[in-house]
Design a protein around this motif. Structure first.
Motif, PDB file in Angstrom:
ATOM      1  N   LEU A   6       0.990  -0.190  -1.319  1.00  0.00           N
ATOM      2  CA  LEU A   6       0.992  -0.693   0.060  1.00  0.00           C
ATOM      3  C   LEU A   6       2.271  -0.292   0.785  1.00  0.00           C
ATOM      4  O   LEU A   6       2.251   0.101   1.945  1.00  0.00           O
ATOM      5  CB  LEU A   6       0.835  -2.215   0.059  1.00  0.00           C
ATOM      6  CG  LEU A   6       0.826  -2.898   1.412  1.00  0.00           C
ATOM      7  CD1 LEU A   6      -0.444  -2.544   2.175  1.00  0.00           C
ATOM      8  CD2 LEU A   6       0.923  -4.399   1.241  1.00  0.00           C
ATOM      9  N   LYS A   9       2.192   3.464   1.829  1.00  0.00           N
ATOM     10  CA  LYS A   9       1.214   3.874   2.830  1.00  0.00           C
ATOM     11  C   LYS A   9       1.775   3.597   4.213  1.00  0.00           C
ATOM     12  O   LYS A   9       2.038   2.451   4.582  1.00  0.00           O
ATOM     13  CB  LYS A   9      -0.113   3.120   2.660  1.00  0.00           C
ATOM     14  CG  LYS A   9      -0.779   3.324   1.330  1.00  0.00           C
ATOM     15  CD  LYS A   9      -1.394   4.690   1.226  1.00  0.00           C
ATOM     16  CE  LYS A   9      -2.130   4.788  -0.099  1.00  0.00           C
ATOM     17  NZ  LYS A   9      -2.635   6.052  -0.401  1.00  0.00           N
ATOM     18  N   TRP A  12      -0.277   1.043   6.606  1.00  0.00           N
ATOM     19  CA  TRP A  12      -0.209  -0.389   6.328  1.00  0.00           C
ATOM     20  C   TRP A  12       1.206  -0.931   6.482  1.00  0.00           C
ATOM     21  O   TRP A  12       1.401  -2.041   6.976  1.00  0.00           O
ATOM     22  CB  TRP A  12      -0.782  -0.696   4.950  1.00  0.00           C
ATOM     23  CG  TRP A  12      -2.206  -0.263   4.863  1.00  0.00           C
ATOM     24  CD1 TRP A  12      -2.717   0.723   4.081  1.00  0.00           C
ATOM     25  CD2 TRP A  12      -3.297  -0.769   5.633  1.00  0.00           C
ATOM     26  NE1 TRP A  12      -4.060   0.870   4.310  1.00  0.00           N
ATOM     27  CE2 TRP A  12      -4.443  -0.041   5.257  1.00  0.00           C
ATOM     28  CE3 TRP A  12      -3.439  -1.755   6.608  1.00  0.00           C
ATOM     29  CZ2 TRP A  12      -5.698  -0.274   5.810  1.00  0.00           C
ATOM     30  CZ3 TRP A  12      -4.677  -1.994   7.153  1.00  0.00           C
ATOM     31  CH2 TRP A  12      -5.788  -1.264   6.748  1.00  0.00           C
ATOM     32  N   SER A  13       2.184  -0.162   6.083  1.00  0.00           N
ATOM     33  CA  SER A  13       3.564  -0.627   6.283  1.00  0.00           C
ATOM     34  C   SER A  13       3.885  -0.674   7.775  1.00  0.00           C
ATOM     35  O   SER A  13       4.607  -1.561   8.237  1.00  0.00           O
ATOM     36  CB  SER A  13       4.561   0.249   5.529  1.00  0.00           C
ATOM     37  OG  SER A  13       4.547   1.571   6.032  1.00  0.00           O
ATOM     38  N   LYS A  15       1.646  -1.421  10.095  1.00  0.00           N
ATOM     39  CA  LYS A  15       0.985  -2.626  10.604  1.00  0.00           C
ATOM     40  C   LYS A  15       1.839  -3.867  10.340  1.00  0.00           C
ATOM     41  O   LYS A  15       1.946  -4.745  11.187  1.00  0.00           O
ATOM     42  CB  LYS A  15      -0.397  -2.804   9.975  1.00  0.00           C
ATOM     43  CG  LYS A  15      -1.458  -1.973  10.614  1.00  0.00           C
ATOM     44  CD  LYS A  15      -2.821  -2.426  10.126  1.00  0.00           C
ATOM     45  CE  LYS A  15      -3.880  -1.608  10.810  1.00  0.00           C
ATOM     46  NZ  LYS A  15      -4.775  -2.399  11.600  1.00  0.00           N
ATOM     47  N   TRP A  56      -3.121  -9.734   7.444  1.00  0.00           N
ATOM     48  CA  TRP A  56      -3.435  -9.681   6.019  1.00  0.00           C
ATOM     49  C   TRP A  56      -4.930  -9.479   5.780  1.00  0.00           C
ATOM     50  O   TRP A  56      -5.329  -8.828   4.816  1.00  0.00           O
ATOM     51  CB  TRP A  56      -2.936 -10.930   5.302  1.00  0.00           C
ATOM     52  CG  TRP A  56      -1.458 -10.866   5.061  1.00  0.00           C
ATOM     53  CD1 TRP A  56      -0.493 -11.531   5.742  1.00  0.00           C
ATOM     54  CD2 TRP A  56      -0.785 -10.056   4.101  1.00  0.00           C
ATOM     55  NE1 TRP A  56       0.745 -11.190   5.267  1.00  0.00           N
ATOM     56  CE2 TRP A  56       0.598 -10.281   4.249  1.00  0.00           C
ATOM     57  CE3 TRP A  56      -1.200  -9.150   3.136  1.00  0.00           C
ATOM     58  CZ2 TRP A  56       1.558  -9.651   3.468  1.00  0.00           C
ATOM     59  CZ3 TRP A  56      -0.237  -8.523   2.349  1.00  0.00           C
ATOM     60  CH2 TRP A  56       1.115  -8.782   2.523  1.00  0.00           C
ATOM     61  N   SER A  58      -6.830  -7.676   7.564  1.00  0.00           N
ATOM     62  CA  SER A  58      -7.184  -6.298   7.896  1.00  0.00           C
ATOM     63  C   SER A  58      -6.946  -5.333   6.734  1.00  0.00           C
ATOM     64  O   SER A  58      -7.426  -4.206   6.774  1.00  0.00           O
ATOM     65  CB  SER A  58      -6.401  -5.830   9.127  1.00  0.00           C
ATOM     66  OG  SER A  58      -5.027  -5.686   8.821  1.00  0.00           O
ATOM     67  N   LEU A  59      -6.218  -5.775   5.717  1.00  0.00           N
ATOM     68  CA  LEU A  59      -5.991  -4.905   4.553  1.00  0.00           C
ATOM     69  C   LEU A  59      -7.290  -4.687   3.798  1.00  0.00           C
ATOM     70  O   LEU A  59      -8.107  -5.602   3.675  1.00  0.00           O
ATOM     71  CB  LEU A  59      -4.965  -5.529   3.600  1.00  0.00           C
ATOM     72  CG  LEU A  59      -3.517  -5.557   4.064  1.00  0.00           C
ATOM     73  CD1 LEU A  59      -2.669  -6.288   3.047  1.00  0.00           C
ATOM     74  CD2 LEU A  59      -2.991  -4.162   4.274  1.00  0.00           C
ATOM     75  N   TYR A  63      -6.331  -3.864  -2.076  1.00  0.00           N
ATOM     76  CA  TYR A  63      -5.079  -4.623  -2.182  1.00  0.00           C
ATOM     77  C   TYR A  63      -5.367  -6.107  -2.415  1.00  0.00           C
ATOM     78  O   TYR A  63      -4.652  -6.983  -1.931  1.00  0.00           O
ATOM     79  CB  TYR A  63      -4.247  -4.454  -0.912  1.00  0.00           C
ATOM     80  CG  TYR A  63      -3.834  -3.032  -0.648  1.00  0.00           C
ATOM     81  CD1 TYR A  63      -2.971  -2.363  -1.494  1.00  0.00           C
ATOM     82  CD2 TYR A  63      -4.327  -2.347   0.458  1.00  0.00           C
ATOM     83  CE1 TYR A  63      -2.594  -1.060  -1.249  1.00  0.00           C
ATOM     84  CE2 TYR A  63      -3.961  -1.043   0.721  1.00  0.00           C
ATOM     85  CZ  TYR A  63      -3.096  -0.410  -0.143  1.00  0.00           C
ATOM     86  OH  TYR A  63      -2.727   0.893   0.114  1.00  0.00           O
ATOM     87  N   LYS A  67      -3.101  -9.478  -1.469  1.00  0.00           N
ATOM     88  CA  LYS A  67      -3.628 -10.446  -0.506  1.00  0.00           C
ATOM     89  C   LYS A  67      -3.635 -11.853  -1.093  1.00  0.00           C
ATOM     90  O   LYS A  67      -3.260 -12.816  -0.426  1.00  0.00           O
ATOM     91  CB  LYS A  67      -5.032 -10.048  -0.056  1.00  0.00           C
ATOM     92  CG  LYS A  67      -5.047  -8.838   0.870  1.00  0.00           C
ATOM     93  CD  LYS A  67      -6.430  -8.297   1.097  1.00  0.00           C
ATOM     94  CE  LYS A  67      -7.234  -9.133   2.046  1.00  0.00           C
ATOM     95  NZ  LYS A  67      -8.492  -8.471   2.474  1.00  0.00           N
TER      96      LYS A  67
END
Length: 134
Positions: A6, A9, A12-13, A15, A56, A58-59, A63, A67
């Protein structure tokens, strides 16, 4: 491994970094509304919890362990100190002598007792007409 993945990426980081800046903006907005005593505008500000859980959620499911950990940390109960303090204040305000106090008046008294709001008494008193002697 999911946390490491995570972190690497960019999407995602990014976001989560965007979430951090949005949360900071919300806190600034809340502080400004509180300083200006705009209580109704304060209710219209987005809820912090909705933003955090939205990010969270949206992940992707790959993951799932991260989560679970995040939800566990986010749902820890706050300290009960503030609740105990409010009940103690309520018991002092609504004693046997003041048992006829309505819920609305009790709520107002509790708000005054449990917040750090300090009214500008000089400004308020200038707007009132003093009683003249006979």
């Amino acid at each position: 491994m999911q946390l490491l993945d995570l972190k690497t990426k960019y999407l995602w980081s990014g976001k989560l970094t965007e979430l951090k800046s949005k949360l900071e903006e919300l806190e600034v907005q809340k502080s400004m509304h509180i300083a200006q005593h705009k209580w109704t505008a304060l209710k219209e500000v987005l809820r912090v919890e909705a933003l955090i859980f939205g990010a969270w959620n949206s992940l992707p499911e790959c993951y799932s362990e991260v989560k679970k950990l995040a939800y566990g940390v986010l749902t820890i109960f706050e300290s009960t100190y503030s609740y105990e303090q409010a009940f103690a204040c309520m018991n002092i305000i609504k004693s046997k002598v003041r048992s006829q106090l309505t819920n609305k008046n009790l709520e107002s008294c509790l708000k005054l007792k449990t917040t750090s709001y300090k009214p500008d008494l000089i400004k308020l008193s200038k707007g009132m007409q003093s009683q003249c002697s006979h």
